[in-house]
Design a protein around this motif. Sequence first.
Motif, PDB file in Angstrom:
ATOM      1  N   ASP A  44       0.834  -1.212   0.000  1.00 38.25           N
ATOM      2  CA  ASP A  44       0.000   0.000   0.000  1.00 38.25           C
ATOM      3  C   ASP A  44       0.865   1.258   0.000  1.00 38.25           C
ATOM      4  OD1 ASP A  44      -2.710  -1.015   0.004  1.00 38.25           O
ATOM      5  OD2 ASP A  44      -2.254  -1.804   2.004  1.00 38.25           O
ATOM      6  N   HIS A  45       0.222   2.380  -0.267  1.00 42.99           N
ATOM      7  CA  HIS A  45       0.859   3.703  -0.283  1.00 42.99           C
ATOM      8  C   HIS A  45       1.930   3.811  -1.369  1.00 42.99           C
ATOM      9  CE1 HIS A  45      -1.219   4.146   3.514  1.00 42.99           C
ATOM     10  NE2 HIS A  45      -0.537   3.132   4.016  1.00 42.99           N
ATOM     11  N   VAL A  46       1.687   3.154  -2.495  1.00 46.73           N
ATOM     12  CA  VAL A  46       2.681   3.086  -3.571  1.00 46.73           C
ATOM     13  C   VAL A  46       2.589   4.317  -4.471  1.00 46.73           C
ATOM     14  CG1 VAL A  46       3.433   1.777  -5.605  1.00 46.73           C
ATOM     15  CG2 VAL A  46       2.658   0.569  -3.540  1.00 46.73           C
ATOM     16  N   ILE A  47       3.730   4.927  -4.726  1.00 50.07           N
ATOM     17  CA  ILE A  47       3.824   6.039  -5.683  1.00 50.07           C
ATOM     18  C   ILE A  47       4.097   5.477  -7.071  1.00 50.07           C
ATOM     19  CG2 ILE A  47       5.144   8.081  -6.340  1.00 50.07           C
ATOM     20  CD1 ILE A  47       5.834   8.392  -3.319  1.00 50.07           C
ATOM     21  N   ARG A  48       5.072   4.572  -7.128  1.00 55.55           N
ATOM     22  CA  ARG A  48       5.436   3.937  -8.396  1.00 55.55           C
ATOM     23  C   ARG A  48       6.233   2.673  -8.097  1.00 55.55           C
ATOM     24  NH1 ARG A  48       8.650   8.184  -7.630  1.00 55.55           N
ATOM     25  NH2 ARG A  48      10.897   7.870  -7.556  1.00 55.55           N
ATOM     26  N   TYR A  49       6.333   1.838  -9.123  1.00 50.89           N
ATOM     27  CA  TYR A  49       7.178   0.661  -9.004  1.00 50.89           C
ATOM     28  C   TYR A  49       7.955   0.476 -10.293  1.00 50.89           C
ATOM     29  CZ  TYR A  49       4.173  -2.401 -11.851  1.00 50.89           C
ATOM     30  OH  TYR A  49       3.475  -2.979 -12.876  1.00 50.89           O
TER      31      TYR A  49
ATOM     32  N   ASP B  86      14.015   0.373   2.762  1.00 46.92           N
ATOM     33  CA  ASP B  86      14.951   1.448   3.087  1.00 46.92           C
ATOM     34  C   ASP B  86      14.122   2.679   3.455  1.00 46.92           C
ATOM     35  OD1 ASP B  86      16.742   3.542   3.224  1.00 46.92           O
ATOM     36  OD2 ASP B  86      17.800   2.997   1.382  1.00 46.92           O
ATOM     37  N   PRO B  87      14.060   3.034   4.747  1.00 45.84           N
ATOM     38  CA  PRO B  87      13.233   4.167   5.165  1.00 45.84           C
ATOM     39  C   PRO B  87      13.722   5.514   4.640  1.00 45.84           C
ATOM     40  CG  PRO B  87      14.483   3.317   7.029  1.00 45.84           C
ATOM     41  CD  PRO B  87      14.737   2.391   5.881  1.00 45.84           C
ATOM     42  N   LYS B  88      15.013   5.636   4.362  1.00 45.63           N
ATOM     43  CA  LYS B  88      15.532   6.910   3.848  1.00 45.63           C
ATOM     44  C   LYS B  88      15.004   7.210   2.455  1.00 45.63           C
ATOM     45  CE  LYS B  88      19.743   6.874   6.570  1.00 45.63           C
ATOM     46  NZ  LYS B  88      21.202   6.772   6.579  1.00 45.63           N
ATOM     47  N   THR B  89      14.979   6.190   1.605  1.00 44.48           N
ATOM     48  CA  THR B  89      14.489   6.394   0.238  1.00 44.48           C
ATOM     49  C   THR B  89      13.034   5.950   0.075  1.00 44.48           C
ATOM     50  OG1 THR B  89      15.275   4.209  -0.461  1.00 44.48           O
ATOM     51  CG2 THR B  89      16.794   6.085  -0.743  1.00 44.48           C
ATOM     52  N   ARG B  90      12.458   5.401   1.162  1.00 44.52           N
ATOM     53  CA  ARG B  90      11.083   4.873   1.145  1.00 44.52           C
ATOM     54  C   ARG B  90      10.891   3.880   0.003  1.00 44.52           C
ATOM     55  NH1 ARG B  90       7.094   9.618   3.280  1.00 44.52           N
ATOM     56  NH2 ARG B  90       8.335  10.111   5.091  1.00 44.52           N
ATOM     57  N   THR B  91      11.842   2.981  -0.093  1.00 41.21           N
ATOM     58  CA  THR B  91      11.843   2.010  -1.180  1.00 41.21           C
ATOM     59  C   THR B  91      11.781   0.588  -0.639  1.00 41.21           C
ATOM     60  OG1 THR B  91      13.153   3.504  -2.545  1.00 41.21           O
ATOM     61  CG2 THR B  91      13.126   1.192  -3.205  1.00 41.21           C
ATOM     62  N   VAL B  92      10.852  -0.183  -1.184  1.00 45.40           N
ATOM     63  CA  VAL B  92      10.752  -1.610  -0.908  1.00 45.40           C
ATOM     64  C   VAL B  92      11.471  -2.316  -2.049  1.00 45.40           C
ATOM     65  CG1 VAL B  92       9.185  -3.575  -0.686  1.00 45.40           C
ATOM     66  CG2 VAL B  92       8.524  -1.344   0.260  1.00 45.40           C
TER      67      VAL B  92
ATOM     68  N   PHE C 241      13.400  -5.302  -8.804  1.00 49.50           N
ATOM     69  CA  PHE C 241      12.002  -5.027  -8.466  1.00 49.50           C
ATOM     70  C   PHE C 241      11.994  -4.066  -7.279  1.00 49.50           C
ATOM     71  CE2 PHE C 241       7.669  -7.373  -8.325  1.00 49.50           C
ATOM     72  CZ  PHE C 241       6.999  -6.191  -8.060  1.00 49.50           C
ATOM     73  N   THR C 242      11.666  -2.810  -7.533  1.00 47.85           N
ATOM     74  CA  THR C 242      11.610  -1.811  -6.470  1.00 47.85           C
ATOM     75  C   THR C 242      10.248  -1.129  -6.463  1.00 47.85           C
ATOM     76  OG1 THR C 242      12.604  -0.157  -7.921  1.00 47.85           O
ATOM     77  CG2 THR C 242      14.093  -1.340  -6.452  1.00 47.85           C
ATOM     78  N   VAL C 243       9.829  -0.739  -5.277  1.00 44.72           N
ATOM     79  CA  VAL C 243       8.547  -0.080  -5.078  1.00 44.72           C
ATOM     80  C   VAL C 243       8.787   1.142  -4.200  1.00 44.72           C
ATOM     81  CG1 VAL C 243       6.178  -0.365  -4.270  1.00 44.72           C
ATOM     82  CG2 VAL C 243       7.429  -2.367  -5.127  1.00 44.72           C
ATOM     83  N   VAL C 244       8.411   2.324  -4.674  1.00 50.06           N
ATOM     84  CA  VAL C 244       8.553   3.557  -3.899  1.00 50.06           C
ATOM     85  C   VAL C 244       7.212   3.839  -3.228  1.00 50.06           C
ATOM     86  CG1 VAL C 244       9.097   6.014  -3.978  1.00 50.06           C
ATOM     87  CG2 VAL C 244      10.308   4.428  -5.483  1.00 50.06           C
ATOM     88  N   VAL C 245       7.252   4.067  -1.908  1.00 49.14           N
ATOM     89  CA  VAL C 245       6.036   4.252  -1.118  1.00 49.14           C
ATOM     90  C   VAL C 245       6.102   5.552  -0.311  1.00 49.14           C
ATOM     91  CG1 VAL C 245       5.615   1.763  -0.938  1.00 49.14           C
ATOM     92  CG2 VAL C 245       6.974   2.895   0.813  1.00 49.14           C
ATOM     93  N   THR C 246       4.939   6.033   0.101  1.00 52.65           N
ATOM     94  CA  THR C 246       4.900   7.190   0.994  1.00 52.65           C
ATOM     95  C   THR C 246       4.935   6.755   2.447  1.00 52.65           C
ATOM     96  OG1 THR C 246       2.480   7.220   0.935  1.00 52.65           O
ATOM     97  CG2 THR C 246       3.652   8.646  -0.635  1.00 52.65           C
ATOM     98  N   ASP C 247       4.498   5.522   2.704  1.00 54.07           N
ATOM     99  CA  ASP C 247       4.472   4.961   4.039  1.00 54.07           C
ATOM    100  C   ASP C 247       4.574   3.432   3.896  1.00 54.07           C
ATOM    101  OD1 ASP C 247       4.342   4.939   6.799  1.00 54.07           O
ATOM    102  OD2 ASP C 247       2.158   5.101   6.890  1.00 54.07           O
ATOM    103  N   PHE C 248       5.113   2.764   4.901  1.00 53.57           N
ATOM    104  CA  PHE C 248       5.307   1.328   4.798  1.00 53.57           C
ATOM    105  C   PHE C 248       4.075   0.581   5.296  1.00 53.57           C
ATOM    106  CE2 PHE C 248       6.542  -2.794   6.401  1.00 53.57           C
ATOM    107  CZ  PHE C 248       7.226  -3.306   5.313  1.00 53.57           C
ATOM    108  N   SER C 249       3.509  -0.247   4.435  1.00 53.14           N
ATOM    109  CA  SER C 249       2.380  -1.099   4.803  1.00 53.14           C
ATOM    110  C   SER C 249       2.222  -2.177   3.743  1.00 53.14           C
ATOM    111  CB  SER C 249       1.094  -0.271   4.904  1.00 53.14           C
ATOM    112  OG  SER C 249      -0.002  -1.102   5.167  1.00 53.14           O
ATOM    113  N   MET C 250       2.126  -3.429   4.176  1.00 48.02           N
ATOM    114  CA  MET C 250       1.881  -4.505   3.221  1.00 48.02           C
ATOM    115  C   MET C 250       1.133  -5.645   3.920  1.00 48.02           C
ATOM    116  SD  MET C 250       5.602  -6.343   2.528  1.00 48.02           S
ATOM    117  CE  MET C 250       6.126  -5.002   1.521  1.00 48.02           C
ATOM    118  N   CYS C 251       0.530  -6.477   3.089  1.00 48.66           N
ATOM    119  CA  CYS C 251      -0.203  -7.611   3.628  1.00 48.66           C
ATOM    120  C   CYS C 251      -0.183  -8.762   2.632  1.00 48.66           C
ATOM    121  CB  CYS C 251      -1.646  -7.231   3.975  1.00 48.66           C
ATOM    122  SG  CYS C 251      -2.682  -6.881   2.540  1.00 48.66           S
TER     123      CYS C 251
END
Length: 128
Positions: free
Chosen positions: A74-79, A98-104, A114-124
């Motif tokens: 969730d909270h994905v800007i782009r991947y 990585d909380p500094k770059t907000r990247t999963v 495979f990278t995912v840029v998020v505004t906040d960390f949340s997954m399920c």
Amino acid sequence: MKQEMSISKANDLDKIIHFIHDCWFDLSEIRFDSKKGRLTIPYKKEICADRPSGWRKFFRRVATRIETWNLVVDHVIRYNVVDTEKIGSYDFDRIFYDPKTRTVKITTGIPLGFTVVVTDFSMCVEKS
């Protein structure tokens, strides 16, 4: 869809990794809803049962069925996916945040960027 587990702290990533490790997903099935900021990665999970086999009655795991589940970020800007191997199907290995770059970052057993840029960390993970 039945939600199996949800995490909002990167420290809890091992719970998700334990559940999805070695499960396979297909790049063509990934869905991104930009309005909701939700990335859904469907994957296949073998459900196993312990059954006796062989003359010594050793127990071994036998796949009884294959279920479709979703890893949802969730909270994905782009991947971004860089598929250098061009095989289409990959197995989950690890997930890093990585909380500094907000990247999963999702790593697989076969090379895949495979990278995912998020505004906040949340997954399920949820059953499809």
